[in-house]
Design a protein around this motif. Structure first.
Motif, PDB file in Angstrom:
ATOM      1  N   PRO A 155      -2.185  -0.099  -4.863  1.00 54.95           N
ATOM      2  CA  PRO A 155      -3.235   0.565  -4.059  1.00 54.95           C
ATOM      3  C   PRO A 155      -2.649   1.803  -3.386  1.00 54.95           C
ATOM      4  CG  PRO A 155      -3.220  -1.805  -3.658  1.00 54.95           C
ATOM      5  CD  PRO A 155      -2.015  -1.510  -4.499  1.00 54.95           C
TER       6      PRO A 155
ATOM      7  N   ARG B 189      -8.661   4.847   8.221  1.00 52.45           N
ATOM      8  CA  ARG B 189      -8.639   4.520   6.786  1.00 52.45           C
ATOM      9  C   ARG B 189      -7.459   3.606   6.455  1.00 52.45           C
ATOM     10  NH1 ARG B 189      -9.249   2.406   3.251  1.00 52.45           N
ATOM     11  NH2 ARG B 189      -9.525   2.950   1.055  1.00 52.45           N
TER      12      ARG B 189
ATOM     13  N   LEU C 141       0.849  -1.191   0.000  1.00 49.74           N
ATOM     14  CA  LEU C 141       0.000   0.000   0.000  1.00 49.74           C
ATOM     15  C   LEU C 141       0.887   1.244   0.000  1.00 49.74           C
ATOM     16  CD1 LEU C 141      -2.789   1.446   0.468  1.00 49.74           C
ATOM     17  CD2 LEU C 141      -2.349   1.184   2.934  1.00 49.74           C
TER      18      LEU C 141
ATOM     19  N   GLU D 101      -7.598  -0.482   5.111  1.00 54.17           N
ATOM     20  CA  GLU D 101      -6.896  -0.997   3.928  1.00 54.17           C
ATOM     21  C   GLU D 101      -5.922  -2.101   4.312  1.00 54.17           C
ATOM     22  OE1 GLU D 101      -6.586  -1.104  -0.123  1.00 54.17           O
ATOM     23  OE2 GLU D 101      -7.801   0.354   0.990  1.00 54.17           O
TER      24      GLU D 101
ATOM     25  N   ILE E  66      -3.438   5.593  -1.216  1.00 55.72           N
ATOM     26  CA  ILE E  66      -4.286   6.555  -0.519  1.00 55.72           C
ATOM     27  C   ILE E  66      -3.605   7.916  -0.632  1.00 55.72           C
ATOM     28  CG2 ILE E  66      -5.234   7.276   1.709  1.00 55.72           C
ATOM     29  CD1 ILE E  66      -5.316   4.348   2.532  1.00 55.72           C
TER      30      ILE E  66
ATOM     31  N   ASN F 159     -10.383   7.461  -0.597  1.00 54.45           N
ATOM     32  CA  ASN F 159      -8.922   7.339  -0.727  1.00 54.45           C
ATOM     33  C   ASN F 159      -8.248   8.703  -0.732  1.00 54.45           C
ATOM     34  OD1 ASN F 159      -8.648   4.596  -0.658  1.00 54.45           O
ATOM     35  ND2 ASN F 159      -8.744   4.323  -2.871  1.00 54.45           N
TER      36      ASN F 159
ATOM     37  N   GLU G 196      -7.745  -5.383   5.166  1.00 54.49           N
ATOM     38  CA  GLU G 196      -8.209  -6.117   3.975  1.00 54.49           C
ATOM     39  C   GLU G 196      -7.069  -6.897   3.336  1.00 54.49           C
ATOM     40  OE1 GLU G 196     -10.077  -3.374   1.340  1.00 54.49           O
ATOM     41  OE2 GLU G 196     -11.781  -2.975   2.679  1.00 54.49           O
TER      42      GLU G 196
END
Length: 403
Positions: free
Chosen positions: A312, A376, A280, A380, A314, A358, A383
């Motif tokens: 991914p 947040r 991430l 993420e 943010i 995001n 998951e």
């Protein structure tokens, strides 16, 4: 920002150009950044020169008339260093040096010098030295006399040169040795990354001086070096973080910059393995900066170069405490409303609305909205973790239950 009375600062003149691709506003923005770079390296900008050009002069980068103006100013004000905002060819550098009779640097050389100052670990120093040698190789002719002789000041840290007959061989041999050294350290670091197991990895990325290290300190409750200068962080720092009893790893990486020297991208690609192997990305943006959209694009370009664009991500818009919209008079029909007049709420209704949850808006320094940020990130990370360890799904609470 600078104290004129500081006698330890080198007196510097900056030179930029205005072209079809780089209008006056953009040129000013680049020179502002170049001045900040100069300040970071230990210089004081005394004057800026700009010139409108269709294309740079192949011999002296700027035109003869403007060069005469610079020459006169340098001589009258005892200027020791002139820095160009764009990369100079070896021939341009030699020609300009003969005319101005002072130290001539370009943006690349300046950034390399800052990296040489900031490198703390053996690994970072090796990467910087490799980049310097690659930059130096085509510029050996006409530079100083001996490889062993070190000069002080901006742009003079790192390797020098010997007589022209042997210096190229020496530098090439050194480049080969440094590449081998980096390969060895890379293997060691790959083993270290492997030893971290299957913990979820999060990487902070972003433009230089956007507050990544400050955010890292807040999240991990550690003391990563942070200050209001460009490239405060060169060495990647990895910390273990726990949110809602869920552990994961977070890394703080070197900041990016516009016109980042190719040599640095190449030599620091191994450092950016932390980004490449992350699950991430937290793309930190200084929303208080007038050109933060261009900063985002610059970071995305580097991410694309290191094959990390599709991860991914943010978007973390930092420094909301410092954001100020330019005042706008609704009754003034002469002045057109621009993005500079947007409030943060209005920004959220632009392209940022497509990012949805995001996009986060925080102040790491003042700890504003950090609870929303942590929730947040936790969501993420959870998951990703559950897909890796399905049997752990009930060990970690849902995001709504995080305090």
């Amino acid at each position: 920002m600078l104290e004129k009375k500081d006698i330890n600062l080198e007196k510097v003149v900056l030179i930029g150009v205005i072209t079809r691709e780089q209008d006056e506003d953009l040129s000013k923005e680049y020179l502002d950044e170049l001045e900040f770079l100069t300040y970071t390296a230990g210089g004081e900008v005394v004057k800026r020169f700009t010139q409108k050009l269709d294309m740079p002069n192949p011999k002296t980068f700027i035109g003869t008339g403007k060069m005469n103006d610079v020459q006169e100013f340098v001589k009258e004000n005892d200027i020791g260093t002139v820095i160009f905002d764009d990369e100079l060819s070896p021939a341009q550098e030699r020609n300009i040096s003969k005319i101005l009779n002072c130290k001539i640097l370009d943006r690349t050389n300046l950034i390399l010098d800052i990296f040489a100052q900031r490198a703390q670990t053996s690994y970072a120093r090796t990467q910087v030295e490799l980049a310097q040698c690659q930059y130096l190789l085509p510029r050996l002719k006409g530079m100083w006399t001996h490889l062993e002789r070190q000069k002080g000041g901006i742009g003079m840290r790192g390797p020098g040169e010997t007589e022209i007959e042997t210096d190229r061989r020496i530098v090439r041999d050194k480049i080969s040795l440094l590449k081998e050294k980096i390969k060895t350290i890379d293997k060691q670091m790959a083993v270290q990354r492997g030893n971290r197991g299957k913990l979820v990895r999060v990487a902070l990325v972003g433009y230089t001086n956007v507050g990544k290290s400050t955010l890292m300190n807040v999240i991990s409750k550690s003391e990563v070096f942070a200050e209001n200068k460009l490239f405060a962080t060169l060495d990647t720092t990895v910390r273990k973080v726990v949110i809602g009893n869920l552990p994961f790893l977070i890394s703080d990486t070197v900041g990016f910059i516009r016109k980042l020297p190719t040599q640095l991208v190449d030599s620091f690609k191994s450092t950016l393995d932390e980004v490449r192997e992350a699950d991430l990305l937290l793309h930190v943006v200084d929303i208080s900066h007038s050109n933060f959209e261009e900063h985002i694009e610059s970071v995305n370009q580097v991410l694309e170069e290191i094959d990390s664009k599709g991860k991914p991500t943010i978007m973390v818009f930092n420094k909301i405490d410092a954001y100020e919209a330019a005042p706008f008079d609704e009754e003034d029909l002469i002045i057109e409303r621009t993005k500079a007049n947007y409030s943060i709420d209005e920004w959220k209704q632009t392209w940022m609305s497509k990012i949805g949850d995001n996009a986060l808006f925080i102040s790491a320094l003042n700890r504003e909205n950090l609870d929303d940020f942590k929730k947040r990130v936790y969501k993420e990370v959870r998951e990703i973790h559950v897909t890796r360890f399905p049997y752990n799904e009930f060990l970690y609470p849902d995001v709504e239950d995080i305090e």
